[in-house]
Design an enzyme around this catalytic site. Structure first.
Site, PDB file in Angstrom:
ATOM      1  N   ASP A 223       0.835  -1.201   0.000  1.00  0.00           N
ATOM      2  CA  ASP A 223       0.000   0.000   0.000  1.00  0.00           C
ATOM      3  C   ASP A 223       0.867   1.247   0.000  1.00  0.00           C
ATOM      4  O   ASP A 223       2.072   1.177   0.235  1.00  0.00           O
ATOM      5  CB  ASP A 223      -0.961  -0.001   1.198  1.00  0.00           C
ATOM      6  CG  ASP A 223      -0.244  -0.195   2.523  1.00  0.00           C
ATOM      7  OD1 ASP A 223       0.964  -0.532   2.497  1.00  0.00           O
ATOM      8  OD2 ASP A 223      -0.871  -0.050   3.583  1.00  0.00           O
TER       9      ASP A 223
ATOM     10  N   GLN B 226      -6.827   2.696   3.403  1.00  0.00           N
ATOM     11  CA  GLN B 226      -6.056   3.911   3.686  1.00  0.00           C
ATOM     12  C   GLN B 226      -6.991   5.115   3.702  1.00  0.00           C
ATOM     13  O   GLN B 226      -8.204   4.961   3.626  1.00  0.00           O
ATOM     14  CB  GLN B 226      -4.942   4.073   2.638  1.00  0.00           C
ATOM     15  CG  GLN B 226      -3.824   3.048   2.761  1.00  0.00           C
ATOM     16  CD  GLN B 226      -3.042   3.177   4.058  1.00  0.00           C
ATOM     17  OE1 GLN B 226      -3.103   4.206   4.734  1.00  0.00           O
ATOM     18  NE2 GLN B 226      -2.317   2.128   4.425  1.00  0.00           N
TER      19      GLN B 226
ATOM     20  N   ASP C  20      -1.577  -6.106  15.965  1.00  0.00           N
ATOM     21  CA  ASP C  20      -0.159  -6.465  16.094  1.00  0.00           C
ATOM     22  C   ASP C  20       0.588  -5.239  16.571  1.00  0.00           C
ATOM     23  O   ASP C  20       0.175  -4.110  16.286  1.00  0.00           O
ATOM     24  CB  ASP C  20       0.432  -6.883  14.745  1.00  0.00           C
ATOM     25  CG  ASP C  20       0.785  -5.669  13.892  1.00  0.00           C
ATOM     26  OD1 ASP C  20      -0.151  -5.089  13.308  1.00  0.00           O
ATOM     27  OD2 ASP C  20       1.962  -5.272  13.849  1.00  0.00           O
TER      28      ASP C  20
ATOM     29  N   CYS D 240      -0.598 -14.296  37.312  1.00  0.00           N
ATOM     30  CA  CYS D 240      -0.322 -14.491  35.884  1.00  0.00           C
ATOM     31  C   CYS D 240       0.090 -15.944  35.657  1.00  0.00           C
ATOM     32  O   CYS D 240       0.795 -16.539  36.471  1.00  0.00           O
ATOM     33  CB  CYS D 240       0.787 -13.545  35.434  1.00  0.00           C
ATOM     34  SG  CYS D 240       1.365 -13.874  33.754  1.00  0.00           S
TER      35      CYS D 240
ATOM     36  N   CYS E  32       6.020 -16.106  35.703  1.00  0.00           N
ATOM     37  CA  CYS E  32       5.326 -15.694  36.934  1.00  0.00           C
ATOM     38  C   CYS E  32       4.788 -16.863  37.747  1.00  0.00           C
ATOM     39  O   CYS E  32       4.698 -16.779  38.968  1.00  0.00           O
ATOM     40  CB  CYS E  32       4.134 -14.797  36.601  1.00  0.00           C
ATOM     41  SG  CYS E  32       4.594 -13.209  35.924  1.00  0.00           S
TER      42      CYS E  32
ATOM     43  N   HIS F 232       6.490 -13.019  29.442  1.00  0.00           N
ATOM     44  CA  HIS F 232       5.403 -12.486  30.266  1.00  0.00           C
ATOM     45  C   HIS F 232       4.527 -11.509  29.478  1.00  0.00           C
ATOM     46  O   HIS F 232       3.301 -11.607  29.482  1.00  0.00           O
ATOM     47  CB  HIS F 232       5.938 -11.793  31.519  1.00  0.00           C
ATOM     48  CG  HIS F 232       4.877 -11.000  32.222  1.00  0.00           C
ATOM     49  ND1 HIS F 232       3.950 -11.584  33.064  1.00  0.00           N
ATOM     50  CD2 HIS F 232       4.520  -9.683  32.133  1.00  0.00           C
ATOM     51  CE1 HIS F 232       3.097 -10.659  33.483  1.00  0.00           C
ATOM     52  NE2 HIS F 232       3.414  -9.503  32.936  1.00  0.00           N
TER      53      HIS F 232
END
Lengths: 403, 474
Positions: free
Chosen positions: A150, A194, A271, A309, A314, A346
């Site tokens: 793009d 876009q 992401d 966690c 952890c 983690h």
């Protein structure tokens, strides 16, 4: 145009009755993944020191590679010889390849209709990079989801004419990408919407892109330093115009607040390099905020990075974990790479777990309550809630400030 | 006089010698501490940095290595001394467990050996004093007193503590006066450690500490440390469970009373051949810096003991010797889907291939060093297993000769760049170039941009060849 073959199926499981949040299963060539999803970024076919098994253990089944980086190293010939990126990095699960981040190249590059022209920095030879090159590389990589090339310009650019040109060009380049795509039956091409922060441009672009019927749709050009409120408006506008039965990927987004709000606005996939990058600086992502474990206040803190966690770092020894403490991370942060690996594990697992909890809430139709609990933990003082989040969530029927 | 070790009933001895040839030579042994993996010797300890074997996170240590024991340097943990109590000392662990073990998340059955200094250690500009040893922490040079060292041992409860040795690192060859001092101080410091173990009252039965003490043997001739050795044997033998040997040649002169003690080499061998040499002198346990050094250089170790038989021994054919390692930086591996070493069953060799490792190194991805480090330790595991079998068979001397004939004497030269070097790993001198080259350069100056990631750094023809882009038509 004939309908494009698709190598995925989107199985919608639940929709939030208040917000636009959705829970689904995305069936991809290398196995199903739950949506909403956060995808860790293994730019150069490796997630920052973790073995594929360690990444797998965080629960990750879909990670990113970068086409641009893999095109340079190891290069297309190597990828072809070895049989693609899955074999290359011994990753049995799904890969999504993002295309080139042209924003970072802009000073060197000139975008023309043909493609991106740039001078080889090494010997000054003019080079041309086209949508066809990008797709050919991604075909060699063999990723499960591939992205179109793009024309990206910074959303903060005031040049509306250039923005419009970039938007229109991205549509034309999508057509070239579709044409160049050799394996639509095993690789899913996603278009990228876009149009900067201009909602009219975004609407036009969305319409054009949707007509091309790609298996999935990405919203691009965001997360480049724009106002969060403007970001939310773009996501909200685009998702409202998108077909229900396709995955929606907002590129480059990764702060926990952004994820939780974007899900409410109808986005499914995200992401960002931030969780893994910040781990290398000794920062732990937790439900009460980011802890800089290089701060001396943690040197005698013998509690886990985050209580409860379930990541291997952890989890207490009694439960088969390592029982790593904040004090130990303080001890090794920025000094031993093993410390970075632990915190990377983690942070990745925190992000994946956040998505899993969000998904569960959507399935139980309790997403608004989940959002409130999430912000309540992050900001014990309501007056500190970020205004953009309050506003965006209000727009989809959640009053964050109400009791 | 004191009893010798062999007078003790066997169940009270942690170290058992299984096979030894006469008084001097390779020997087989077994170091078994309650609750720990039994270390069959000769063997090696994993060398740690700040509590972790470099590049290997604690979960990988469990899953992908067979390291049975580790060496940890106290100087990695005591930055804040003396103004502030080090965090490690503030961690409270149940009485029967080691707070150091908990802190660094070491598996409960891994043997934990603690010494004052890293191996190899950085020479300190300040000399040791009568009461304290100079150390190098991540924030600079410090000193730790013998008293503090003994107290720290009590506090952190490792399995084995190596006593402090007064060795003037980085100083010119010590004169006789200094040598006397070395011997005196080392004796005093060892005594301090021993007396702390029992408390001042020697009649107290239950010792306060559960750790064993390895006494240092100085890198001096027997004559020059007689004073210390005599006291060691006469006054402290009951409390000493092993020896830390700073010069392997001393093994020839070892007094008979301490011969049955396990011997830990602090005489860092530079190559597998040097390990074999020390074993031939009777060394039992090693700390081996060249493993991580090879890893950092991107060299995957590649040797077995005894050497392969099928091939013609390189010795007869001048220059035909095999290398001890493979430089994974070399682009010849870029298309190789073979493992780092054929027949190696480590994680890196079973799951990955050379092409990926070569890519990871050249892309400066940390995983490259992780995989090589896992592999290099697996090679050392097999190497030592081969050595033990060879001693058991009684063929060690022949096998050693065959090894020397088959392989080059030293590891290959490093060609690639290692991982980022940290401050506590080196001491800067004058007019030195930067240890870590800048990773990023200004991007928007085309003439100069050769920055790492976002800029294609190959010549145009190469870029075209790898299919990255094509040459633009004018």
């Amino acid at each position: 145009m004939a309908p494009m073959p698709s190598a995925l199926s989107y199985e919608l499981l639940a929709k939030c009755s208040v917000t636009k949040a959705r829970a689904a299963i995305l069936h991809l060539p290398h196995g199903p993944v739950p949506l909403p999803i956060f995808m860790p970024v293994a730019t150069q076919a490796s997630l920052k020191g973790l073995t594929p098994e360690q990444l797998e253990e965080t629960g990750c089944r879909l990670c990113l590679n970068n086409t641009y980086h893999l095109g340079l190293k190891p290069g297309q010939a190597t990828l072809d010889a070895i049989g693609g990126a899955h074999k290359f990095q011994s990753w049995p699960h799904n890969i999504l390849t993002v295309s080139f981040q042209m924003v970072s190249l802009l000073k060197l590059a000139k975008v023309t209709e043909e493609g991106v022209k740039f001078l080889s920095p090494h010997d000054g030879t003019p080079m041309l990079l086209t949508p066809e090159h990008s797709i050919s590389l991604q075909n060699s990589i063999g990723s499960d989801i591939i992205m179109q090339l793009d024309d990206v310009i910074a959303t903060t650019s005031p040049d509306l004419a250039r923005m419009e040109e970039a938007m229109d060009r991205s549509v034309r380049w999508l057509d070239r990408c579709i044409k160049a795509h050799k394996y639509p039956e095993r690789q899913n091409l996603f278009c990228i919407i876009q149009g900067g922060l201009d909602l009219d441009l975004r609407k036009r672009c969305t319409k054009e892109m949707v007509e091309r019927d790609t298996p999935g749709i990405a919203i691009g050009g965001l997360s480049g330093g724009e106002e969060k409120a403007a970001y939310c408006k773009v996501v909200d506008t685009c998702t409202s115009l998108l077909p229900e039965k396709k995955p929606r990927y907002v590129m480059g987004v990764g702060y926990p607040e952004d994820l939780v709000v974007s899900i409410a606005l109808g986005a499914d996939m995200f992401d960002c390099v931030w969780p893994t990058r910040t781990a290398r600086f000794g920062n732990a992502v937790t439900s009460t905020g980011v802890l800089n474990l290089r701060n001396a206040s943690f040197q005698n803190d013998f509690t886990p990075v985050e209580e409860g966690c379930t990541c291997v770092c952890c989890r207490p020894k009694e439960d088969g974990g390592l029982g790593i403490t904040r004090a130990y991370i303080y001890h090794v942060a920025a000094k031993e790479t093993a410390g970075a690996h632990l915190l990377t594990i983690h942070n990745v697992q925190y992000q994946l777990n956040l998505m899993q909890r969000a998904r569960q809430a959507i399935l139980e139709d309790k997403y608004p309550a989940f959002v409130k609990e999430f912000f309540g933990k992050l900001y014990p003082d309501k007056t500190k809630f970020p205004a953009w989040a309050v506003e965006a969530l209000n727009g989809v029927g959640v009053d964050l400030l109400a009791d | 006089m004191s009893t010798t070790l062999s007078d003790l009933p066997p169940e009270m001895r942690a170290f058992t010698i299984l096979k030894t040839s006469a008084s001097f030579g390779p020997r087989l042994g077994s170091l078994a501490l309650p609750g720990r993996i039994t270390l069959e010797t000769p063997h090696y300890l994993g060398n740690t940095s700040r509590g972790a074997v470099s590049h290997i996170s604690q979960d990988n240590f469990r899953k992908n290595t067979s390291i049975g024991g580790v060496y940890v340097a106290l100087e990695d943990f005591v930055e804040k001394l003396p103004r502030q109590t080090p965090p490690l000392y503030q961690l409270e662990s149940p009485e029967n467990s080691s707070s150091l073990r908990d802190f660094i998340a070491l598996p409960k059955d891994t043997l934990l050996v603690v010494g004052a200094r890293r191996i190899p250690c950085i020479p300190c500009p300040t000399a040791n004093t009568n009461s304290a040893l100079s150390i190098y922490t991540s924030v600079g040079f410090r000193q730790i007193s013998a008293e503090d060292y003994a107290a720290a041992s009590q506090k952190i409860r490792p399995d084995i503590v190596v006593g402090l040795a007064d060795i003037p690192y980085g100083q010119p060859q010590p004169g006789l006066k200094r040598i006397d001092k070395m011997s005196d101080r080392t004796e005093e410091w060892t005594k301090e450690l021993v007396s702390q173990t029992h408390g001042l009252d020697k009649t107290v039965k239950a010792p306060r500490a559960s750790y064993q003490i390895f006494a240092p043997i100085l890198p001096l001739t027997k004559e020059l440390q007689t004073w210390y050795l005599d006291h060691l044997i006469d006054d402290m033998l009951d409390d000493i469970s092993g020896l830390a040997i700073y010069d392997a040649h001393f093994l020839a002169d070892l007094p008979a009373q301490v011969k049955d003690l396990p011997r830990l080499s602090f005489d860092a061998p530079s190559s597998p051949g040097a390990v074999l040499y020390q074993i031939s002198l009777g060394m039992d346990i090693f700390t081996i810096p060249f493993i991580t050094e090879a890893t950092d250089a991107g060299i995957s170790l590649d040797f077995t003991f005894p050497p392969p038989k099928s091939e013609v021994s390189g010795g007869e054919d001048a220059g035909g010797k095999d290398t001890l390692g493979v430089d994974m930086w070399q682009s010849e591996h870029a298309l190789s889907v073979t493992p780092l070493s054929i027949n190696c069953s480590c994680y890196a060799c079973t799951k990955h291939h050379r092409a990926y490792v070569q890519h990871l190194l050249s892309a400066k991805e940390m995983l490259g060093w992780v995989l090589i480090q896992i592999h290099n330790h697996a090679i050392m595991d097999s190497f030592f297993a081969g050595i033990r079998e060879s001693i058991a068979r009684g063929t060690f001397d022949q096998d050693k000769l065959a090894f020397e004939a088959f392989y080059e004497p030293e590891l290959p030269e490093k060609s690639g760049q290692g991982p980022r070097v940290r401050g506590y790993q080196f001491k800067s001198g004058q007019n030195e170039t930067k240890k870590n080259p800048a990773a990023y350069k200004v991007l928007n100056v085309p003439e100069e941009s050769s920055s790492e990631a976002p800029t294609p750094d190959a010549v145009a023809a190469d870029l075209e060849k790898i299919g990255f882009a094509e040459t633009a038509k004018p």
